[in-house]
Design a protein around this motif. Structure first.
Motif, PDB file in Angstrom:
ATOM      1  N   PHE A   2       0.841  -1.197   0.000  1.00 21.00           N
ATOM      2  CA  PHE A   2       0.000   0.000   0.000  1.00 21.00           C
ATOM      3  C   PHE A   2       0.875   1.245   0.000  1.00 21.00           C
ATOM      4  O   PHE A   2       1.745   1.392   0.861  1.00 21.00           O
ATOM      5  CB  PHE A   2      -0.907   0.012   1.234  1.00 21.00           C
ATOM      6  CG  PHE A   2      -2.130  -0.851   1.112  1.00 21.00           C
ATOM      7  CD1 PHE A   2      -3.397  -0.294   1.027  1.00 21.00           C
ATOM      8  CD2 PHE A   2      -2.017  -2.236   1.070  1.00 21.00           C
ATOM      9  CE1 PHE A   2      -4.528  -1.094   0.915  1.00 21.00           C
ATOM     10  CE2 PHE A   2      -3.144  -3.045   0.958  1.00 21.00           C
ATOM     11  CZ  PHE A   2      -4.404  -2.471   0.878  1.00 21.00           C
ATOM     12  N   TRP A   3       0.601   2.138  -0.939  1.00 20.76           N
ATOM     13  CA  TRP A   3       1.272   3.431  -0.976  1.00 20.76           C
ATOM     14  C   TRP A   3       0.380   4.516  -0.377  1.00 20.76           C
ATOM     15  O   TRP A   3       0.557   5.701  -0.648  1.00 20.76           O
ATOM     16  CB  TRP A   3       1.675   3.783  -2.394  1.00 20.76           C
ATOM     17  CG  TRP A   3       2.941   3.081  -2.811  1.00 20.76           C
ATOM     18  CD1 TRP A   3       3.555   2.034  -2.186  1.00 20.76           C
ATOM     19  CD2 TRP A   3       3.741   3.385  -3.951  1.00 20.76           C
ATOM     20  NE1 TRP A   3       4.689   1.644  -2.853  1.00 20.76           N
ATOM     21  CE2 TRP A   3       4.836   2.474  -3.963  1.00 20.76           C
ATOM     22  CE3 TRP A   3       3.653   4.318  -4.983  1.00 20.76           C
ATOM     23  CZ2 TRP A   3       5.806   2.482  -4.944  1.00 20.76           C
ATOM     24  CZ3 TRP A   3       4.627   4.328  -5.961  1.00 20.76           C
ATOM     25  CH2 TRP A   3       5.690   3.437  -5.941  1.00 20.76           C
ATOM     26  N   GLU A   4      -0.581   4.110   0.386  1.00 21.03           N
ATOM     27  CA  GLU A   4      -1.432   5.010   1.160  1.00 21.03           C
ATOM     28  C   GLU A   4      -1.808   4.293   2.445  1.00 21.03           C
ATOM     29  O   GLU A   4      -1.377   3.148   2.657  1.00 21.03           O
ATOM     30  CB  GLU A   4      -2.659   5.431   0.349  1.00 21.03           C
ATOM     31  CG  GLU A   4      -3.395   4.285  -0.307  1.00 21.03           C
ATOM     32  CD  GLU A   4      -4.508   4.768  -1.214  1.00 21.03           C
ATOM     33  OE1 GLU A   4      -5.085   5.839  -0.928  1.00 21.03           O
ATOM     34  OE2 GLU A   4      -4.815   4.088  -2.203  1.00 21.03           O
ATOM     35  N   ASP A   5      -2.568   4.914   3.282  1.00 23.48           N
ATOM     36  CA  ASP A   5      -2.860   4.367   4.604  1.00 23.48           C
ATOM     37  C   ASP A   5      -3.764   3.133   4.501  1.00 23.48           C
ATOM     38  O   ASP A   5      -4.942   3.239   4.154  1.00 23.48           O
ATOM     39  CB  ASP A   5      -3.524   5.444   5.458  1.00 23.48           C
ATOM     40  CG  ASP A   5      -3.697   5.014   6.915  1.00 23.48           C
ATOM     41  OD1 ASP A   5      -3.319   3.864   7.249  1.00 23.48           O
ATOM     42  OD2 ASP A   5      -4.212   5.828   7.700  1.00 23.48           O
ATOM     43  N   VAL A   6      -3.223   1.974   4.813  1.00 22.51           N
ATOM     44  CA  VAL A   6      -3.996   0.729   4.726  1.00 22.51           C
ATOM     45  C   VAL A   6      -5.139   0.717   5.737  1.00 22.51           C
ATOM     46  O   VAL A   6      -6.166   0.044   5.528  1.00 22.51           O
ATOM     47  CB  VAL A   6      -3.072  -0.494   4.912  1.00 22.51           C
ATOM     48  CG1 VAL A   6      -2.517  -0.539   6.330  1.00 22.51           C
ATOM     49  CG2 VAL A   6      -3.792  -1.794   4.583  1.00 22.51           C
TER      50      VAL A   6
END
Length: 368
Positions: free
Chosen positions: A239-243
């Motif tokens: 994930f390149w964002e908040d999982v």
């Protein structure tokens, strides 16, 4: 032919590195003389959104390369130019997918274009999540090329918007067949992952970024469950964002037992396990025009549920049995439900008419 490829290869990870390696391997097998110029550093650590840009795989595709380029050090660009001139190639192929490398690639192509033919092999004319200045940077660099190679009609049109006089060659992205060669039985794959054998498995694969549409897919999955079906969604990729945003929504929808998340970069040796375990590949992208993960899925013969842009961008009109899904969760859920109701997820498509890497090399070297 004697030519140079500029782009990432192992130990760097990801689709562009796989592409560069597979392309170089195919060219060497075809008897061409190939030099690969790669990166001493691909990105400064503080600018890379993932945990690492290095490939953790135990099973790797090694390609001999000169690791010379650094995006921030112009003297490494000159060093690469000297090595290219020393090799005396007929052609230099530069992988283009991000404007971060615009200064380096722009300078290299500018210095070479008058005595060596320079071709840009374009994955994305501008980045998936483009900023206001990205089209300007892309135009500045790509106009230095003697020729442009695109892999979808939508990217051809995008390039023509920036460079109206460009005459790009359209070459379809081939399959990543190196993974399908290691396919295994569905039973064995699910045993390794601890998955049930009696539920349809949906696979969402690759780095999770906003444009990949995972939010819509989770909402669609809730609608599928409301229809009385119970597929299992596998989300495999870093994930390149908040999982936690996704986990909270999964919990709110009561889908804790319906979704399994593997939040890490999937190494090469695990790729065949995930794709062998799956019944359907899902790519509900809200942006972008093609997908390397989709090319893996097609190599495995998996049915695909994807947004229309991905189908068109991947030139998939030949896949008549594949169902188009629009971006809305309802449309995605209907496509998934159709596969489950008709058991068509167990069908294996015929991908024999897809281009292979040898064909790509042939087009690159002889169509320009």
């Amino acid at each position: 032919m004697r030519f140079v490829i500029v782009g990432p290869v192992y130990p760097y990870r990801g689709g562009i590195a796989h592409y560069t390696s597979r392309m170089a391997q195919a060219a060497i097998e075809e008897g061409h003389e190939v030099k690969v110029i790669s990166f001493a550093r691909q990105y400064p650590r503080f600018l890379y959104p993932g945990k690492s840009d290095r490939d953790p795989s135990q099973e790797v595709m090694r390609i001999e390369a000169d690791y010379l380029l650094d995006p921030l050090y112009p003297w490494t660009w000159e060093r690469a130019i000297k090595e290219i001139d020393k090799f005396s190639p007929e052609l230099v192929v530069i992988q283009w997918w991000t404007t971060f490398w615009a200064p380096a690639f722009g300078w290299i192509s500018y210095r070479l274009r008058n005595h060596i033919k320079v071709a840009f092999l374009i994955h994305n004319v501008v980045p998936h999540e483009a900023r206001f200045f990205d089209p300007w940077l892309a135009k500045l660099v790509l106009r230095q090329g003697n020729k442009h190679i695109v892999q979808s009609e939508s990217q051809r049109q995008r390039l023509k918007e920036l460079l109206p006089k460009a005459d790009p060659v359209l070459i379809e992205h081939p399959l990543y067949d190196q993974f399908a060669e290691k396919r295994m039985s569905k039973e064995e794959a699910r045993r390794r992952l601890g998955l049930p054998e009696d539920r349809p498995v949906l696979l969402f694969f690759g780095i999770v970024r906003p444009y990949k549409g995972l939010t819509n897919l989770i909402e669609a999955l809730a609608l599928v469950y409301q229809e009385g079906y119970s597929p299992l969604l596998i989300v495999a990729g870093e994930f390149w964002e908040d999982v936690e945003i996704y986990k909270r929504r999964i919990k709110e929808l009561g889908l804790q037992e319906a979704v399994r998340i593997y939040n890490y970069y999937i190494p090469n040796e695990e790729v065949p396990v995930f794709f062998s375990a799956a019944d359907v590949f899902v790519a509900p992208y809200t942006g972008g025009t093609q997908s390397g993960a989709l090319k893996i899925a097609l190599a495995f013969g998996l049915p695909v549920v994807a947004s229309e842009g991905i189908f068109i961008g991947s030139n998939m009109t030949f896949e008549k049995e594949k169902k188009h899904a629009k971006l809305a969760p309802r449309s995605i859920s209907e496509s998934i439900t159709l596969y489950i109701k008709t058991s068509s997820y167990r069908e294996v498509g015929d991908n024999g008419n897809l281009p292979n890497w040898s064909k790509v090399i042939e087009h690159i070297l002889y169509a320009i």
